[in-house]
Write an enzyme that holds these catalytic residues in place. Sequence first.
Site, PDB file in Angstrom:
ATOM      1  N   GLU A  71       0.841  -1.182   0.000  1.00 27.35           N
ATOM      2  CA  GLU A  71       0.000   0.000   0.000  1.00 27.35           C
ATOM      3  C   GLU A  71       0.882   1.240   0.000  1.00 27.35           C
ATOM      4  OE1 GLU A  71      -1.835  -0.134   3.809  1.00 27.35           O
ATOM      5  OE2 GLU A  71      -2.732   1.850   3.649  1.00 27.35           O
ATOM      6  N   ASP A 126      -7.158   2.069   7.318  1.00 25.35           N
ATOM      7  CA  ASP A 126      -7.042   2.092   5.857  1.00 25.35           C
ATOM      8  C   ASP A 126      -6.406   0.805   5.342  1.00 25.35           C
ATOM      9  OD1 ASP A 126      -8.204   4.503   5.587  1.00 25.35           O
ATOM     10  OD2 ASP A 126      -6.319   5.649   5.478  1.00 25.35           O
ATOM     11  N   ASP A 160      -0.580  -1.487   5.938  1.00 29.64           N
ATOM     12  CA  ASP A 160      -0.366  -0.884   7.258  1.00 29.64           C
ATOM     13  C   ASP A 160      -1.330  -1.489   8.274  1.00 29.64           C
ATOM     14  OD1 ASP A 160       1.513   0.760   6.205  1.00 29.64           O
ATOM     15  OD2 ASP A 160       0.177   2.514   6.016  1.00 29.64           O
ATOM     16  N   ASP A 186      -3.432  -0.252  10.180  1.00 28.54           N
ATOM     17  CA  ASP A 186      -4.432   0.734  10.601  1.00 28.54           C
ATOM     18  C   ASP A 186      -5.725   0.491   9.826  1.00 28.54           C
ATOM     19  OD1 ASP A 186      -3.923   1.605   8.058  1.00 28.54           O
ATOM     20  OD2 ASP A 186      -2.907   3.449   8.662  1.00 28.54           O
TER      21      ASP A 186
END
Length: 731
Positions: A429, A506, A502, A504
């Site tokens: 990403e 997103d 990641d 998180d």
Amino acid sequence: MSEQSNYNAENIQVLEGMEAVRKRPAMYIGDTGERGYHHLVYEVVDNSIDEALAGHCSMIDVIINKDGSLTVRDNGRGIPVDMHPTQGKPAIEVVLTVLHAGGKFDGSNYKVSGGLHGVGVSCVNALSDWMKVEVKRAGKIHHIEFSRGGVTKPLEVVGECGDETGTSVTFFPDHTIFSCRAFKWETLCARLRELAFLNKGVTIHFRDDEGEAHHEETFRYDGGIDQFVEWLNTNKKALSPVIHFEGEKEGLTGMVQAEVSMQYTDSYSTLEQTYCNNIHTIEGGTHLSGFRAALTRTINRYGTENKLLKEKDNLTGDDMREGLTVIVSVKVPQPQFEGQTKTKLGNGEVEGIVGSIVSDRLMTFFEENPAVAKTVIEKTLLAARAREAARAARESTRRKGVMDGLSLPGKLRDCSERDPSKTELFLVEGDSAGGSAQTGRDRATQAILPLRGKVINVEKARIDRVLANNEIRTLITAIGCGFGEEWDISKARYHKIVIMTDADVDGAHIRTLLLTFFYRKMPELVEKGYVYLAQPPLYKVERKKKSEYVLTDAELTEKLLVLGIDDFEIKNKDGAVLEKDDAKKFLLLLAEIESTVKMLEERGFSAKDLLSDEAQQGGGASMLKKQFSSLSGYGYGAEDYFGGGLKKLLDDVRAHGKQGLSVYRFKGLGEMDPEELYNTTMNPEKRRMLRVKLSDTAAADRMFTLLMGDEVEPRRKFIEDNALNVRNLDF
Ligand code: 0RA
């Protein structure tokens, strides 16, 4: 031959039979891992299901016992206990120690349900450290015990039971044979639910008494496979009612029964699940091809006769199955299973039998429900047009050389190795992480594809729009297998495709979009086990210039508590000092409570209120209640945690553990330098990766529809109920 020597000869054969199973267990039950371990349960349950199919049993209880053994109890006729006419021992002993003798002696029904391998309960006995069987029959309770296939306690009468009948089998798998150590609630649930759908009216009650969590569930579906289809479509929008057909016809080996339930939804995917004698035929076979041919034939005929379809519309079978959920269940006296995993039905005559049942009755259904027929055919036409548009787009890109692998996407940093069994593709990403990955990787075997734009949600888009998405096109080209009609797994350019996002929100979103794409559009990649999730660390912990990486919050807490604990004396409520191991367990429990309370409060719940409210049963509330009930083992209650010193104790130990350490939390992959990213997440020698598995197609379909589909309310509820339980999000 005298009775005596005959008995001995039989006995030697029995021992040899049991020994053969123990020597080559995989030959009998597939493998000695998790699958084989659970297969033991299915073998036993199938005997009870057979009793139910024969009309003698209505209730089956399955219990995971406290000691890790498992009990299957039914209210069937009970295994016969009288002397076997030729073997000189009780029939029950023959059933449980002679291979393939488990079936009914009269051969009256479809004795194959014995799961995939149909080996019978004697194999389970051979592979069990011990087995105890209790039979209620002819007014008496009978009991017999075995170990590793041999009798250890001969048959005896242990009580009276009036006119009750039934069989109860309890066994503990032999851990010198299996690598698996415990029965899994989710795995058994999925199969027991499926069996209840496939055998309507049978009640299957399942309970887990092992460990802390006391799950319990009852499966009973009087609507049979119609209810199965409804359950599969729970979060989809229906375009037709559930349509049901059934019938039977004489086949080559006896009467073949067929049952079909189908329903159209507005989804763009298809879900076909087929069974023969309760066995999930994952590779399909003649029952599936019979159904498909009949569906195509009938839609074409009805559409043409009613001027809804024209010659030039050129529909394919795939177009007609878009949005369809269907269960096909057949009972065949002597089934032939073929294919790589022996889950493809081979009996030729079944094709015509299923086909004719479906054609006749589906035509009648369309004639009686013209509005539904019209909706279905309109959907089919939209699917065909999207397919044509996608093909045209593909042709034009092919002319430019984009899809054929000759010209790889510019963003791809490929590896030099060409043998796909040695290569890995990392989907990363964002650009900064992509940069680190590119610099840090092993150039020979690791390729990097940075994803910049949004990956389209394939759950909500038809194929033409999916293929217009740049990130998807890049993916298809990089992977090399083509798409749709041209799909060819043997062209895969990498056998490991690693999603590296990641830690998180997103990142989780992108990961879900990619998994949805692979599961819906390249399912073979998932089936073959080519898809992985990278596990980047969340923290870097440094002490005296030595650094260490930590994957999760829970791991970090454990580390800090272990470091901090030495200088503390920890007591339970009545003042007794806890031993070090116990103190550690106690602190970890406090840490769990802390994270549950925090999670609940972030969502606007008061942990104290939830605890005092009997009626609160949601995922969060019940988890918290369980944790506090463990805490009461040390004599402490909620007031000691919230008002008293327990929370402070936890903070103090942790702070003490932190002394002399620096703890850094990564905000994204991009923050790691190339060497760091390689060493923690990409280096095959050191990394931890999760392989994406597909163990239960029904559950996976429901999960993707729920997470990625249109219905908002069920998704909100699911996330709320499972926020604490993300570990169970196992596709
Ligand atoms: C052999 C013959 C009969 C029933 C069974 C086996 C039987 C086996 C199992 C295993 C679990 N539950 C079971 N229930 C029955 C027929 C008995 C008769 O004719 O009465």
